[in-house]
Design a protein around this motif. Structure first.
Motif, PDB file in Angstrom:
ATOM      1  N   GLU A   1       0.822  -1.210   0.000  1.00 35.50           N
ATOM      2  CA  GLU A   1       0.000   0.000   0.000  1.00 35.50           C
ATOM      3  C   GLU A   1       0.859   1.264   0.000  1.00 35.50           C
ATOM      4  O   GLU A   1       0.550   2.226  -0.718  1.00 35.50           O
ATOM      5  CB  GLU A   1      -0.933  -0.014   1.217  1.00 35.50           C
TER       6      GLU A   1
ATOM      7  N   SER B   1       2.441   1.643  -3.421  1.00 37.41           N
ATOM      8  CA  SER B   1       1.436   2.104  -4.381  1.00 37.41           C
ATOM      9  C   SER B   1       1.227   3.610  -4.272  1.00 37.41           C
ATOM     10  O   SER B   1       1.129   4.317  -5.286  1.00 37.41           O
ATOM     11  CB  SER B   1       0.119   1.366  -4.130  1.00 37.41           C
TER      12      SER B   1
ATOM     13  N   GLN C   1       2.277   6.403  -7.173  1.00 34.90           N
ATOM     14  CA  GLN C   1       1.272   7.334  -7.669  1.00 34.90           C
ATOM     15  C   GLN C   1       1.723   8.785  -7.501  1.00 34.90           C
ATOM     16  O   GLN C   1       1.525   9.621  -8.387  1.00 34.90           O
ATOM     17  CB  GLN C   1      -0.040   7.115  -6.914  1.00 34.90           C
TER      18      GLN C   1
ATOM     19  N   VAL D   1       2.088  -4.732  -6.317  1.00 40.78           N
ATOM     20  CA  VAL D   1       1.145  -3.611  -6.340  1.00 40.78           C
ATOM     21  C   VAL D   1       0.077  -3.852  -7.409  1.00 40.78           C
ATOM     22  O   VAL D   1      -1.120  -3.659  -7.169  1.00 40.78           O
ATOM     23  CB  VAL D   1       1.880  -2.283  -6.614  1.00 40.78           C
TER      24      VAL D   1
ATOM     25  N   ASP E   1      -3.947  -4.559  -6.649  1.00 41.08           N
ATOM     26  CA  ASP E   1      -4.929  -3.609  -7.175  1.00 41.08           C
ATOM     27  C   ASP E   1      -6.028  -4.318  -7.951  1.00 41.08           C
ATOM     28  O   ASP E   1      -7.208  -4.045  -7.771  1.00 41.08           O
ATOM     29  CB  ASP E   1      -4.229  -2.585  -8.076  1.00 41.08           C
TER      30      ASP E   1
ATOM     31  N   GLY F   1      -5.105   5.677  -8.818  1.00 35.56           N
ATOM     32  CA  GLY F   1      -4.233   4.515  -8.646  1.00 35.56           C
ATOM     33  C   GLY F   1      -4.108   3.660  -9.892  1.00 35.56           C
ATOM     34  O   GLY F   1      -2.994   3.426 -10.396  1.00 35.56           O
TER      35      GLY F   1
ATOM     36  N   ASN G   1      -0.845   3.105 -12.396  1.00 34.76           N
ATOM     37  CA  ASN G   1      -0.279   1.783 -12.660  1.00 34.76           C
ATOM     38  C   ASN G   1      -0.153   1.513 -14.157  1.00 34.76           C
ATOM     39  O   ASN G   1       0.845   0.952 -14.616  1.00 34.76           O
ATOM     40  CB  ASN G   1      -1.135   0.703 -12.002  1.00 34.76           C
TER      41      ASN G   1
END
Length: 227
Positions: free
Chosen positions: A15, A18, A22, A59, A63, A100, A104
């Motif tokens: 988390e 991630s 971002q 990640v 997700d 998010g 990615n």
């Protein structure tokens, strides 16, 4: 208990990574920054992930898999098939266009030509997630609610009808926030068009429950997708 703590720590690392990917982008995020944000040592971080690339893969997996479960549950909870498709379409697109997932996609799409991250992500995570929807359509086809067809193609057509050009506009920065009204219109249009294309009886298909399945039936096998 140790196992639980280990999984919780791993989830926390994913988390935090991630969030940093971002905020700063993949290239500017270092393992040192991740360990600093976590408040621990790099040695601890490397005890869970051998490299930043391995952490990125985790990640991506986290997700998609967590959201795939949530989205499928929303689809199956619809009072009828049309409502289920509309609810799924809206939930999918709001998630698809959120910061998010967009970050990615940008990270994966800018990896060097020789990188296998994108290929492995699609084959091991993203493809199987869409296969679940294709399998649900296959069940509805075998129940006589949808006409017999290639369920993978049906799933991809539904996906395309929901997306319009919103994904490209969001990815390229032409829009900053998911356009709620447009997403709803696209989801309704996609559900109605899908049922016209695949509904064995359009009116009956609209009223059928998304969770409908034939009795005494085994789990559908994944369909082989066209190359």
């Amino acid at each position: 208990m140790v196992r639980v703590r280990t999984e919780l720590k791993r989830r926390q690392i994913v988390e935090v990574a991630s969030q940093l990917f971002q905020e700063l982008g993949y290239e500017r995020t270092s393992m040192s920054l991740i360990s600093e944000r976590l408040g621990g040592s790099k040695a601890t971080l490397y005890g869970y992930f051998k490299s930043k690339e391995e952490l990125l893969q985790s990640v991506l997996v986290y997700d998609v898999t967590t959201e795939a479960d949530r989205l499928m549950n929303q689809f199956l909870s619809g009072k009828d098939l049309r409502e289920g498709l509309i609810t799924l379409g809206q939930a999918y697109m709001h998630r698809r266009l959120s910061p998010g997932p967009i970050a990615n996609v940008r990270i994966v799409s800018t990896q060097p030509e020789g990188s296998t991250i994108g290929k492995e992500f699609y084959e091991n995570v993203l493809g199987p997630a869409w296969e679940r929807l294709a399998n649900r359509f296959q069940i509805l086809m075998e129940a006589g609610i949808l006409i017999p067809a290639d369920s993978w193609i049906a799933a991809m057509q539904w996906k395309g009808m929901c997306e319009w050009d919103m994904f490209e506009r969001r990815l390229l920065g032409a829009i900053k926030e998911p356009p709620a009204d447009e997403i709803r219109r696209a989801s309704i249009a996609a559900a109605d068009a899908f049922l016209k294309l695949y509904g064995a009886d359009v009116e009956q298909a609209k009223k059928a429950r998304p969770a409908t399945a034939p009795k005494a039936r085994t789990k559908p096998k994944p369909r082989k997708r066209a190359a």
